[in-house]
Enzyme design. Structure first.
Site, mmCIF file in Angstrom:
data_model
loop_
_atom_site.group_PDB
_atom_site.id
_atom_site.type_symbol
_atom_site.label_atom_id
_atom_site.label_comp_id
_atom_site.label_asym_id
_atom_site.label_seq_id
_atom_site.Cartn_x
_atom_site.Cartn_y
_atom_site.Cartn_z
ATOM 1 N N GLN A 113 -60.815 37.463 57.470
ATOM 2 C CA GLN A 113 -60.565 36.831 58.771
ATOM 3 C C GLN A 113 -59.880 35.476 58.675
ATOM 4 O OE1 GLN A 113 -61.278 38.685 61.434
ATOM 5 N NE2 GLN A 113 -62.360 40.261 60.283
ATOM 6 N N GLY A 115 -56.367 35.267 57.577
ATOM 7 C CA GLY A 115 -54.926 35.441 57.485
ATOM 8 C C GLY A 115 -54.387 35.586 56.080
ATOM 9 N N ASP A 165 -46.647 41.052 55.336
ATOM 10 C CA ASP A 165 -47.759 41.087 54.382
ATOM 11 C C ASP A 165 -47.608 42.241 53.410
ATOM 12 O OD1 ASP A 165 -48.578 39.129 56.061
ATOM 13 O OD2 ASP A 165 -50.418 40.118 56.734
#
Length: 334
Positions: A113, A115, A165
Site C-alpha cells: 500500500q 506505491g 510498473d
C-alpha cells in the site's frame, strides 16, 4: 523440478502519472524488496496460501488491521488470474503447453500500500515461473510480457493500473518508457529504452511504515477530465512527459546530479492537479527541508528523490525516524 523466480519493487523516477495517458516515464527497480514464486511439479495443480491469505485472527482488531493493510484479498487471486491469463494467451497465440501439473507458492517482503508495485511483482514472478516450467520463454517476447502482466490486473481482476510498473519489473535496471499513442494503439505496447543505472545520481526511497492513507488517484476525477479533453489535465500530461525526456537527456549527457529540480517540478505539478493527503505532503516537505528533491514513487505512500552526499542522507534518515518512515539506498544493479 523446482523453479524459483523473483520480481522486485520499483520506483517511478520521473514522468508519472503520465504513463496511463500516453506519456513518458523513467523508472528503476528496487532490489531491496522482492516477491518470490516457487513452482514445482506435482500430480495436481495447487496454489498454496501465504501469510496474507490467512482467515484466522486473534481478535477483531487484528482482522481490521489486516484488511486495512492487505485488503480483502491476498495473493492467491493474483496467481489464479496469472495462470488463467497465461493459458489463454498461449491458446490464442498457438503456443502448445504440456499437460504436467505444478504447485505454486509465493512470498513477498515488498511494503504494501505504498506505491512500490507489490501486486504486479507477484504476477511478474509467477509469469516467469510459468514460462520456464512450460519452456516457452522464447515464444513470449520481453516487450509483450508487461502488457500480459497488466492484462491480469485490468482484464481478469478489474484492478485499474498502467504499464509503467510492469515494464520496469520485466526489464529491471533503469528504463525510459515512451507510451506513444500511435505505437500503443498499433502494437499494444510502448517503446522501451534501457538506460545505464550508473548514470543515476545519488537516489533515495522513503516510505511510511504506518498504514497507508491511500492513494490520491481514487479521490480525483483525472481520468474523466482527461477523456473530456480538459486543457489543464492534458497540458499536465504533456509536461510530465517532457520532464521524463529532459531527465533522460541529462542522464545520457552525464548531468545526473542536476535532475533534482526536475523531480521537484514533477511533484509540484501533481500537487496543483490532485488533492493529496496531508501525510503524503509531509513526506515530500520533510525531504525538501533537508535539501533533497522529492516526488512520489507511484501514487502515494512512498517518495523518491536525489541527495547530495552521505551527510544529507543521514539527515534524511534522522528527519524521518520520528515519523515512522523508512529511508533506503535503493539497490538497482544485481
Amino acid at each position: 523440478m523446482v523453479i524459483r523466480k523473483k520480481a522486485h519493487a520499483r520506483a517511478g523516477l520521473v514522468g508519472n502519472p503520465s504513463d496511463g495517458y500516453f506519456g513518458k516515464t523513467i523508472s528503476f527497480v528496487i532490489r531491496n524488496y522482492e516477491a518470490e514464486i516457487v513452482l514445482f511439479e506435482t500430480p495436481e495443480l495447487t496454489i498454496e496460501p501465504s501469510d496474507r491469505d490467512h482467515s484466522v485472527f486473534p481478535s477483531i482488531g487484528q482482522l481490521a488491521r489486516d484488511v486495512a493493510q492487505f485488503g480483502y484479498y491476498g495473493g492467491i487471486r493474483l496467481l489464479k488470474a496469472t495462470v488463467k491469463r497465461f493459458h489463454d494467451y498461449c491458446s490464442k497465440e498457438g503456443i502448445t503447453l504440456h499437460d504436467r501439473n505444478f504447485t505454486l507458492r509465493y512470498s513477498s517482503n515488498i511494503p504494501p500500500q505504498v506505491g512500490m508495485a507489490g501486486s504486479s511483482a507477484i504476477i511478474c514472478a509467477c509469469l516467469r515461473a510459468l514460462m520456464e516450467f512450460y519452456g516457452v520463454e522464447e515464444q513470449i517476447p520481453k516487450h509483450i510480457q508487461p502488457s500480459l502482466v497488466l492484462s491480469v490486473e485490468n482484464d481478469e481482476l478489474g484492478i485499474p493500473a498502467g504499464l509503467q510498473d510492469r515494464v520496469i519489473q520485466v526489464y529491471e535496471g533503469v528504463v525510459f518508457m515512451d507510451f506513444n499513442r500511435g505505437h500503443m494503439e498499433t502494437y499494444g505496447h510502448g517503446i522501451y529504452e534501457e538506460l545505464d543505472p550508473t548514470l543515476l545520481p545519488n537516489v533515495y526511497v522513503a516510505y511510511t511504515k504506518r498504514l497507508s492513507e491511500g492513494t490520491e488517484v481514487f479521490h480525483n476525477d483525472i481520468r474523466s477530465r482527461w477523456n473530456r479533453g480538459e486543457r489543464e489535465v492534458v497540458s499536465a500530461m504533456y509536461q510530465w512527459a517532457n520532464l521524463a525526456e529532459r531527465v533522460k537527456e541529462m542522464l545520457l549527457a552525464g548531468r545526473g546530479r542536476e535532475i533534482g529540480p526536475l523531480l521537484n517540478e514533477n511533484f509540484d505539478l501533481r500537487r496543483r492537479l490532485y488533492k493529496i493527503s496531508p501525510g503524503n505532503l509531509e513526506m515530500v516537505d520533510i525531504a525538501r527541508d533537508v535539501g533533497a528533491s522529492a516526488k512520489f514513487t507511484g501514487s502515494g505512500g512512498a517518495i523518491v528523490g536525489t541527495f547530495e552526499d552521505e551527510a544529507m542522507f543521514g539527515r534524511l534518515v534522522e528527519a524521518f525516524r520520528s515519523r515512522d518512515i523508512e529511508v533506503i539506498n535503493p539497490k538497482i544493479l544485481p
